[in-house]
Write a protein that holds these residues in place. Sequence first.
Motif, mmCIF file in Angstrom:
data_model
loop_
_atom_site.group_PDB
_atom_site.id
_atom_site.type_symbol
_atom_site.label_atom_id
_atom_site.label_comp_id
_atom_site.label_asym_id
_atom_site.label_seq_id
_atom_site.Cartn_x
_atom_site.Cartn_y
_atom_site.Cartn_z
ATOM 1 N N ILE A 27 -7.930 80.695 -50.276
ATOM 2 C CA ILE A 27 -8.595 79.583 -49.610
ATOM 3 C C ILE A 27 -9.049 79.991 -48.214
ATOM 4 O O ILE A 27 -8.385 80.789 -47.542
ATOM 5 N N VAL A 28 -10.163 79.417 -47.783
ATOM 6 C CA VAL A 28 -10.637 79.552 -46.408
ATOM 7 C C VAL A 28 -10.226 78.301 -45.637
ATOM 8 O O VAL A 28 -10.503 77.179 -46.072
ATOM 9 N N PHE A 29 -9.535 78.474 -44.516
ATOM 10 C CA PHE A 29 -9.193 77.378 -43.608
ATOM 11 C C PHE A 29 -10.120 77.461 -42.398
ATOM 12 O O PHE A 29 -10.209 78.520 -41.763
ATOM 13 N N VAL A 30 -10.804 76.378 -42.071
ATOM 14 C CA VAL A 30 -11.669 76.383 -40.895
ATOM 15 C C VAL A 30 -11.261 75.249 -39.961
ATOM 16 O O VAL A 30 -10.888 74.163 -40.404
ATOM 17 N N GLY A 31 -11.322 75.527 -38.659
ATOM 18 C CA GLY A 31 -10.985 74.506 -37.674
ATOM 19 C C GLY A 31 -10.510 75.140 -36.381
ATOM 20 O O GLY A 31 -10.295 76.351 -36.296
#
Length: 452
Positions: A235-239
């Motif tokens: 998964i890609v986590f963005v923030g």
Amino acid sequence: MATPLLPYAESFVDDVTAALGALSGRDHAADCTIEARNIVTAVLAADGRFTTDELEGWLDAIGARLDPPVLVTAHQLRASDLLRSDDGWLASPSTLFDLLVRADARDGTARASVYYGKAMELAHATAALDLVPSTDEIAAIDRFRATLLAGFDAAGVARPGAAAAVGPAASDPSPQASEPEPEPARPVEDVLAELDELIGLDHVKGEVRRLTSLIRVQTLRAEHGLPVIETSRHIVFVGNPGTGKTTVARLLSEVYRSLDVLSKGHLVETDRSSLVAGYVGQTATKTRAVLESALGGTVLIDEAYALARGGENDFGREAIDTLVKFMEDHRDDLAVIVAGYPDEMQELIDSNPGLDSRFARTLAFPDYTTDELVAIFGLIAKRQEYHLDADAARRLHEVIAAEPRDRGFGNARFVRNVFEQAVALHAVRLADVDAPTRHDLTTLTPDDIAAV
């Protein structure tokens, strides 16, 4: 031929009948069979279509148990009104569940938890009738879960697997390459209960729950020898920083272990500095060492976009190539989460075709609201046995609200800094107090709250 749904329908009816019988002294098998029918039908009807496998599963697990039994073909069942379901049924607790949870509130028992566990098993087994459950069915299961948990809350009964409330942990960017001894896997509902307790992150928590349901469905199919569709665990986590990415990564890794997707479920945090070396050939070795320490669990690569910067001759490219090959070679016992700012993370994914094909899911972590950050401050303070008086709480709200929410805003990290500064100011304020009381020692006032 018996379908995978049958044992879960039987288990639901038998166990909930026993729980109700312990209250009333009567046999409630017929009532519980109708309850099982309602659950199964509501999940199947969520997407407005019925496949042949779903219809045959309903007839085998539900129709044959009804009184009178439903003895028709799948085609006849599709043409009938028997599978009409009011979606509102999932939105409010049933009479049987309400009876159990109210009795738990009165007697201190846990019979409603039996209903909850068996109902969740039955709902997931229903979605497992098809090779790929629809998004509407997975969403229906999530709504049903939320309805039951709200019923526990309304009755003042502890939720199944309820965990102590926790706030998002600040990420430590340094690698944790030591391999911990695995602890026994927690039940998945315990892990999800801890996820539920996190402040904010409603969309993220919903996505994790839906991913969990999808994996549960595929696991059920595999257990019954049915074809499955592989679900990517990468998964890609963005923030921005401090938005709970590390905490969610840890819980997601635990979910994977609880569902036997991973063998250990630990989390290894790392970044470019721990993966990239300064000389040719060293980066691959360094990267493999970190990834090997994460086998059986999850590796979280913070600011992962930094690997794709520096030009064609930068050793970060070597780390990416090593990562892609390692993910392929160990696809059955490793999860990879890459984290960073949205635009830069897209650049990373686009930098290598192997990344684009392996990271099919992106979770966006929004900045916390002011009220959520105030609540996080309260959790941090409570752990250290401090509390805010009313004026200090108002002052904290003002300080947080005034902080610019631009790129790089620290969110929970910012709040932790405000708390640590408050403790320091509190200590200075009490330095001249001859005999401070316990109240003095634990109470933060407006004078202790300042911008950092």
